[in-house]
Design an enzyme around this catalytic site. Structure first.
Site, PDB file in Angstrom:
ATOM      1  N   ASP A 245      31.881  40.471  42.431  1.00 18.51           N
ATOM      2  CA  ASP A 245      31.288  39.214  42.920  1.00 18.51           C
ATOM      3  C   ASP A 245      29.913  39.472  43.537  1.00 18.51           C
ATOM      4  OD1 ASP A 245      32.196  40.469  45.192  1.00 18.51           O
ATOM      5  OD2 ASP A 245      33.248  38.735  46.021  1.00 18.51           O
ATOM      6  N   SER A 246      29.504  40.754  43.586  1.00 14.85           N
ATOM      7  CA  SER A 246      28.112  41.074  43.929  1.00 14.85           C
ATOM      8  C   SER A 246      27.170  40.388  42.946  1.00 14.85           C
ATOM      9  CB  SER A 246      27.890  42.588  43.915  1.00 14.85           C
ATOM     10  OG  SER A 246      28.357  43.142  42.703  1.00 14.85           O
TER      11      SER A 246
ATOM     12  N   ASP B   9      36.435  40.573  39.753  1.00 13.55           N
ATOM     13  CA  ASP B   9      36.681  40.225  41.156  1.00 13.55           C
ATOM     14  C   ASP B   9      37.188  38.797  41.283  1.00 13.55           C
ATOM     15  OD1 ASP B   9      36.241  42.283  42.943  1.00 13.55           O
ATOM     16  OD2 ASP B   9      34.114  41.823  43.238  1.00 13.55           O
TER      17      ASP B   9
ATOM     18  N   LYS C 193      40.385  42.227  40.975  1.00 14.64           N
ATOM     19  CA  LYS C 193      40.253  42.943  42.247  1.00 14.64           C
ATOM     20  C   LYS C 193      40.225  41.928  43.386  1.00 14.64           C
ATOM     21  CE  LYS C 193      36.277  45.104  43.683  1.00 14.64           C
ATOM     22  NZ  LYS C 193      35.901  44.320  44.883  1.00 14.64           N
TER      23      LYS C 193
ATOM     24  N   GLU D 257      35.215  51.061  50.647  1.00 17.20           N
ATOM     25  CA  GLU D 257      33.762  50.862  50.779  1.00 17.20           C
ATOM     26  C   GLU D 257      33.279  51.086  52.204  1.00 17.20           C
ATOM     27  OE1 GLU D 257      32.108  47.212  49.171  1.00 17.20           O
ATOM     28  OE2 GLU D 257      30.112  47.702  49.957  1.00 17.20           O
TER      29      GLU D 257
HETATM   30  O1  KIV Z   1      31.342  43.094  44.088  1.00 16.59           O
HETATM   31  C1  KIV Z   1      31.153  44.313  43.883  1.00 16.59           C
HETATM   32  O2  KIV Z   1      30.213  44.724  43.196  1.00 16.59           O
HETATM   33  C2  KIV Z   1      32.089  45.264  44.483  1.00 16.59           C
HETATM   34  C3  KIV Z   1      31.723  46.714  44.426  1.00 16.59           C
HETATM   35  C4  KIV Z   1      30.584  46.978  45.287  1.00 16.59           C
HETATM   36  C5  KIV Z   1      32.883  47.576  44.709  1.00 16.59           C
HETATM   37  O3  KIV Z   1      33.076  44.870  45.018  1.00 16.59           O
END
Ligand code: KIV
Length: 275
Positions: free
Chosen positions: A51-52, A90, A120, A189
């Site tokens: 979700d980044s 995510d 995730k 993290e």
């Molecule tokens: O959203 C994301 O990119 C993440 C990673 C940084 C693990 O959760």
């Protein structure tokens, strides 16, 4: 009649990742688009549609505003671009915390509409029961502990976690709870090295570190960070490229060529047919 269809490639699946506990380190990166997924696929065991994407692609200040529809759209693109790596999507903020049933419905929708292999979730204090509910109903789930970006509003920023005391104990407990609930791996993290190593020794499933030392069973980075697409990145990012610099150079050269009329040149234009 002969067929030229490419032979199907078996995708890495949750049990393959699980079997890598304490084995060869698991290579993971984020991906949000089909062309990037295509480039990463042969090198990575797992591609995370993180979700980044909200911050990296859509210019949001954090991940809180990311929607299920955004995750599905990017998940579909990454599935189209990849053939071999496991693709994990995510679940965004607000789509899995409220109840186990809501978590299951949203995760099932993501899997049906993208074809991804797992989801995730950020495994805060209340989420283990929802992980268990999803896993028992056929959804492979990856947990995420330590610095949990979706908790940015209660934390007041993105801060390294678990440097000592009660917080350290809580993170270890959350990692244990996610693993015990059936998560096939846990992202760790932004935690101190000692805690990352302790979690890795303590839980039976692989840990995937980001800012959590080489003591984890695998590593993940935000691809755009490690390629050098931003002028600022967290301390834990190692830059393997300078794509930002390369883009700036290429665009400046293009702008100059347009302005002095050297682009397009003779090789880049169409000519009428003779006669
Ligand atoms: O959203 C994301 O990119 C993440 C990673 C940084 C693990 O959760």
């Amino acid at each position: 009649m002969s067929s030229h269809r490419e032979a199907p490639v078996r995708r890495v699946a949750a049990p393959d990742i699980l079997a890598r506990k304490s084995g060869t380190p698991i290579v993971c990166l984020t991906a949000y688009t089909a062309p990037m997924a295509e480039l990463l696929d042969e090198h990575c065991d797992l591609l995370l549609v993180g979700d980044s994407v909200g911050m990296v692609v859509h210019g949001l200040p954090n991940t809180v505003g990311v929607t299920l529809d955004m995750m599905i759209l990017h998940g579909q693109a990454v599935m189209r671009g990849s053939r071999r790596a496991m693709v994990v999507v995510d679940l965004p903020f607000g789509s899995y915390e409220g109840s186990a049933e809501v978590a299951y419905d949203n995760a099932a929708r993501v899997m049906k509409e993208t074809g991804c292999s797992a989801v995730k979730v950020e495994a805060g204090p209340t989420v283990a029961a929802n992980i268990e509910y999803m896993v028992r109903r056929g959804i492979p789930v990856m947990g995420h502990v330590g610095l949990r970006p979706q908790a940015v509003m209660v934390e007041g920023g993105f801060k390294a976690k678990g440097k000592g005391g009660e917080e350290r104990r809580l993170i270890l407990e959350e990692a244990r709870a996610a693993a015990d609930a059936g998560a096939f791996a846990v992202v760790v993290e932004g935690v101190a090295e000692g805690l990352a190593r302790e979690i890795t020794q303590d839980i039976a499933v692989p840990t995937i570190g980001i800012g959590a030392s080489a003591g984890c069973d695998g590593q993940i980075l935000v691809t755009d960070d490690m390629l050098g697409l931003f002028d600022w990145t967290p301390k834990f990012v190692r830059r393997y490229g300078d794509i930002r610099g390369e883009i700036a150079k290429a665009v400046a050269a293009y702008a100059e060529d347009v302005r002095n009329r050297t682009f397009p040149g003779p090789a880049e234009i169409y000519y009428a047919k003779a006669g």
